[in-house]
Design a protein around this motif. Sequence first.
Motif, PDB file in Angstrom:
ATOM      1  N   PHE A  27       0.863  -1.176   0.000  1.00  0.00           N
ATOM      2  CA  PHE A  27       0.000   0.000   0.000  1.00  0.00           C
ATOM      3  C   PHE A  27       0.900   1.227   0.000  1.00  0.00           C
ATOM      4  O   PHE A  27       2.064   1.157   0.363  1.00  0.00           O
ATOM      5  CB  PHE A  27      -0.968   0.014   1.194  1.00  0.00           C
ATOM      6  CG  PHE A  27      -0.323   0.362   2.500  1.00  0.00           C
ATOM      7  CD1 PHE A  27      -0.322   1.671   2.955  1.00  0.00           C
ATOM      8  CD2 PHE A  27       0.299  -0.612   3.276  1.00  0.00           C
ATOM      9  CE1 PHE A  27       0.274   2.007   4.147  1.00  0.00           C
ATOM     10  CE2 PHE A  27       0.895  -0.282   4.481  1.00  0.00           C
ATOM     11  CZ  PHE A  27       0.888   1.028   4.918  1.00  0.00           C
ATOM     12  N   THR A  28       0.347   2.359  -0.408  1.00  0.00           N
ATOM     13  CA  THR A  28       1.109   3.600  -0.423  1.00  0.00           C
ATOM     14  C   THR A  28       0.178   4.763  -0.119  1.00  0.00           C
ATOM     15  O   THR A  28      -0.999   4.733  -0.473  1.00  0.00           O
ATOM     16  CB  THR A  28       1.821   3.809  -1.774  1.00  0.00           C
ATOM     17  OG1 THR A  28       2.662   4.951  -1.687  1.00  0.00           O
ATOM     18  CG2 THR A  28       0.840   3.978  -2.908  1.00  0.00           C
ATOM     19  N   HIS A  29       0.735   5.749   0.560  1.00  0.00           N
ATOM     20  CA  HIS A  29      -0.044   6.943   0.861  1.00  0.00           C
ATOM     21  C   HIS A  29      -0.090   7.858  -0.357  1.00  0.00           C
ATOM     22  O   HIS A  29       0.877   7.987  -1.099  1.00  0.00           O
ATOM     23  CB  HIS A  29       0.568   7.702   2.044  1.00  0.00           C
ATOM     24  CG  HIS A  29       0.318   7.028   3.343  1.00  0.00           C
ATOM     25  ND1 HIS A  29      -0.832   7.214   4.066  1.00  0.00           N
ATOM     26  CD2 HIS A  29       1.056   6.144   4.041  1.00  0.00           C
ATOM     27  CE1 HIS A  29      -0.798   6.485   5.151  1.00  0.00           C
ATOM     28  NE2 HIS A  29       0.345   5.818   5.160  1.00  0.00           N
ATOM     29  N   VAL A  30      -1.229   8.494  -0.532  1.00  0.00           N
ATOM     30  CA  VAL A  30      -1.396   9.512  -1.558  1.00  0.00           C
ATOM     31  C   VAL A  30      -1.215  10.845  -0.854  1.00  0.00           C
ATOM     32  O   VAL A  30      -1.916  11.145   0.120  1.00  0.00           O
ATOM     33  CB  VAL A  30      -2.800   9.426  -2.198  1.00  0.00           C
ATOM     34  CG1 VAL A  30      -2.958  10.493  -3.263  1.00  0.00           C
ATOM     35  CG2 VAL A  30      -3.038   8.036  -2.765  1.00  0.00           C
TER      36      VAL A  30
ATOM     37  N   GLN B  50      -8.143   7.987  -6.313  1.00  0.00           N
ATOM     38  CA  GLN B  50      -7.645   8.915  -5.294  1.00  0.00           C
ATOM     39  C   GLN B  50      -6.670   9.866  -5.967  1.00  0.00           C
ATOM     40  O   GLN B  50      -5.597   9.465  -6.381  1.00  0.00           O
ATOM     41  CB  GLN B  50      -6.927   8.127  -4.188  1.00  0.00           C
ATOM     42  CG  GLN B  50      -6.383   8.961  -3.071  1.00  0.00           C
ATOM     43  CD  GLN B  50      -7.469   9.472  -2.150  1.00  0.00           C
ATOM     44  OE1 GLN B  50      -8.317   8.726  -1.711  1.00  0.00           O
ATOM     45  NE2 GLN B  50      -7.439  10.757  -1.863  1.00  0.00           N
ATOM     46  N   GLN B  51      -7.049  11.119  -6.143  1.00  0.00           N
ATOM     47  CA  GLN B  51      -6.176  12.085  -6.802  1.00  0.00           C
ATOM     48  C   GLN B  51      -5.162  12.626  -5.816  1.00  0.00           C
ATOM     49  O   GLN B  51      -5.503  12.965  -4.685  1.00  0.00           O
ATOM     50  CB  GLN B  51      -6.968  13.238  -7.399  1.00  0.00           C
ATOM     51  CG  GLN B  51      -6.096  14.181  -8.189  1.00  0.00           C
ATOM     52  CD  GLN B  51      -6.891  15.236  -8.936  1.00  0.00           C
ATOM     53  OE1 GLN B  51      -8.105  15.281  -8.848  1.00  0.00           O
ATOM     54  NE2 GLN B  51      -6.201  16.076  -9.669  1.00  0.00           N
ATOM     55  N   GLY B  52      -3.909  12.684  -6.233  1.00  0.00           N
ATOM     56  CA  GLY B  52      -2.846  13.209  -5.390  1.00  0.00           C
ATOM     57  C   GLY B  52      -1.490  12.777  -5.915  1.00  0.00           C
ATOM     58  O   GLY B  52      -1.374  12.274  -7.041  1.00  0.00           O
ATOM     59  N   TRP B  53      -0.461  12.977  -5.109  1.00  0.00           N
ATOM     60  CA  TRP B  53       0.919  12.694  -5.501  1.00  0.00           C
ATOM     61  C   TRP B  53       1.398  11.368  -4.910  1.00  0.00           C
ATOM     62  O   TRP B  53       1.164  11.089  -3.735  1.00  0.00           O
ATOM     63  CB  TRP B  53       1.832  13.814  -5.007  1.00  0.00           C
ATOM     64  CG  TRP B  53       1.620  15.092  -5.745  1.00  0.00           C
ATOM     65  CD1 TRP B  53       0.777  16.112  -5.406  1.00  0.00           C
ATOM     66  CD2 TRP B  53       2.259  15.483  -6.955  1.00  0.00           C
ATOM     67  NE1 TRP B  53       0.852  17.116  -6.338  1.00  0.00           N
ATOM     68  CE2 TRP B  53       1.763  16.766  -7.292  1.00  0.00           C
ATOM     69  CE3 TRP B  53       3.203  14.897  -7.783  1.00  0.00           C
ATOM     70  CZ2 TRP B  53       2.179  17.449  -8.419  1.00  0.00           C
ATOM     71  CZ3 TRP B  53       3.628  15.583  -8.910  1.00  0.00           C
ATOM     72  CH2 TRP B  53       3.126  16.843  -9.224  1.00  0.00           C
ATOM     73  N   LEU B  54       2.062  10.585  -5.759  1.00  0.00           N
ATOM     74  CA  LEU B  54       2.652   9.310  -5.342  1.00  0.00           C
ATOM     75  C   LEU B  54       4.113   9.279  -5.759  1.00  0.00           C
ATOM     76  O   LEU B  54       4.471   9.834  -6.798  1.00  0.00           O
ATOM     77  CB  LEU B  54       1.945   8.130  -6.022  1.00  0.00           C
ATOM     78  CG  LEU B  54       0.474   7.928  -5.740  1.00  0.00           C
ATOM     79  CD1 LEU B  54      -0.097   6.894  -6.690  1.00  0.00           C
ATOM     80  CD2 LEU B  54       0.298   7.468  -4.304  1.00  0.00           C
TER      81      LEU B  54
ATOM     82  N   ASP C  28       0.761  16.260   3.692  1.00  0.00           N
ATOM     83  CA  ASP C  28      -0.450  15.656   4.260  1.00  0.00           C
ATOM     84  C   ASP C  28      -0.886  14.463   3.424  1.00  0.00           C
ATOM     85  O   ASP C  28      -0.863  14.504   2.187  1.00  0.00           O
ATOM     86  CB  ASP C  28      -1.598  16.673   4.296  1.00  0.00           C
ATOM     87  CG  ASP C  28      -1.355  17.798   5.286  1.00  0.00           C
ATOM     88  OD1 ASP C  28      -0.566  17.599   6.238  1.00  0.00           O
ATOM     89  OD2 ASP C  28      -1.943  18.882   5.103  1.00  0.00           O
ATOM     90  N   SER C  29      -1.320  13.402   4.113  1.00  0.00           N
ATOM     91  CA  SER C  29      -1.810  12.205   3.435  1.00  0.00           C
ATOM     92  C   SER C  29      -3.290  12.371   3.112  1.00  0.00           C
ATOM     93  O   SER C  29      -4.091  12.763   3.966  1.00  0.00           O
ATOM     94  CB  SER C  29      -1.611  10.977   4.321  1.00  0.00           C
ATOM     95  OG  SER C  29      -2.138   9.837   3.681  1.00  0.00           O
ATOM     96  N   LEU C  30      -3.645  12.095   1.861  1.00  0.00           N
ATOM     97  CA  LEU C  30      -5.042  12.191   1.428  1.00  0.00           C
ATOM     98  C   LEU C  30      -5.748  10.841   1.472  1.00  0.00           C
ATOM     99  O   LEU C  30      -6.933  10.746   1.218  1.00  0.00           O
ATOM    100  CB  LEU C  30      -5.097  12.739  -0.001  1.00  0.00           C
ATOM    101  CG  LEU C  30      -4.466  14.112  -0.212  1.00  0.00           C
ATOM    102  CD1 LEU C  30      -4.477  14.464  -1.697  1.00  0.00           C
ATOM    103  CD2 LEU C  30      -5.191  15.158   0.611  1.00  0.00           C
ATOM    104  N   GLY C  31      -4.994   9.806   1.753  1.00  0.00           N
ATOM    105  CA  GLY C  31      -5.526   8.449   1.771  1.00  0.00           C
ATOM    106  C   GLY C  31      -4.429   7.494   1.341  1.00  0.00           C
ATOM    107  O   GLY C  31      -3.248   7.834   1.378  1.00  0.00           O
ATOM    108  N   TYR C  32      -4.832   6.298   0.933  1.00  0.00           N
ATOM    109  CA  TYR C  32      -3.840   5.339   0.479  1.00  0.00           C
ATOM    110  C   TYR C  32      -4.413   4.467  -0.622  1.00  0.00           C
ATOM    111  O   TYR C  32      -5.631   4.392  -0.805  1.00  0.00           O
ATOM    112  CB  TYR C  32      -3.315   4.483   1.642  1.00  0.00           C
ATOM    113  CG  TYR C  32      -4.348   3.544   2.225  1.00  0.00           C
ATOM    114  CD1 TYR C  32      -4.447   2.232   1.769  1.00  0.00           C
ATOM    115  CD2 TYR C  32      -5.219   3.964   3.225  1.00  0.00           C
ATOM    116  CE1 TYR C  32      -5.395   1.378   2.291  1.00  0.00           C
ATOM    117  CE2 TYR C  32      -6.161   3.118   3.752  1.00  0.00           C
ATOM    118  CZ  TYR C  32      -6.245   1.819   3.280  1.00  0.00           C
ATOM    119  OH  TYR C  32      -7.187   0.971   3.798  1.00  0.00           O
TER     120      TYR C  32
END
Length: 130
Positions: A57-60, A104-108, A69-73
């Motif tokens: 798993f990885t945090h978004v 889940q939109q965000g940076w990985l 800040d984590s937006l989810g995973y």
Amino acid sequence: MIAQRRSLSQLSVIFAILSIAAFSSCTGNKEDVPVVPPLTSPLTRDYIGFGVITASFTHVNADPAENSDSLGYLRRGTLVKIIRRQVIRTQEGFISWVLTDGEQQGWLREDVMEIYNNESQARTASELNK
């Protein structure tokens, strides 16, 4: 003896034909051939590629940084559309981040996924990684 002369004669004719063809293509006269861009030019697409998460798993993240800040995973096998790439310099070196659009939109971090050129390849890989 006659067969040898005939085969030498045939080889001479073939060599002459190939020589003419080779020299005629080197005359310097270039034909005007229009350049046709590929249908899926990266400059006209709204995405870079598709990623499949390979880590458990990885945090978004909200921003391309470890302390963001984590937006989810997301879990292994999740398919994401990559719309932007950014390389960040840290004390340890460089880290490549990708901005995703999808579940889940965000940076990985780019190192938690495999990247594919098209969605079909990514879907196949996603099924194998689950």
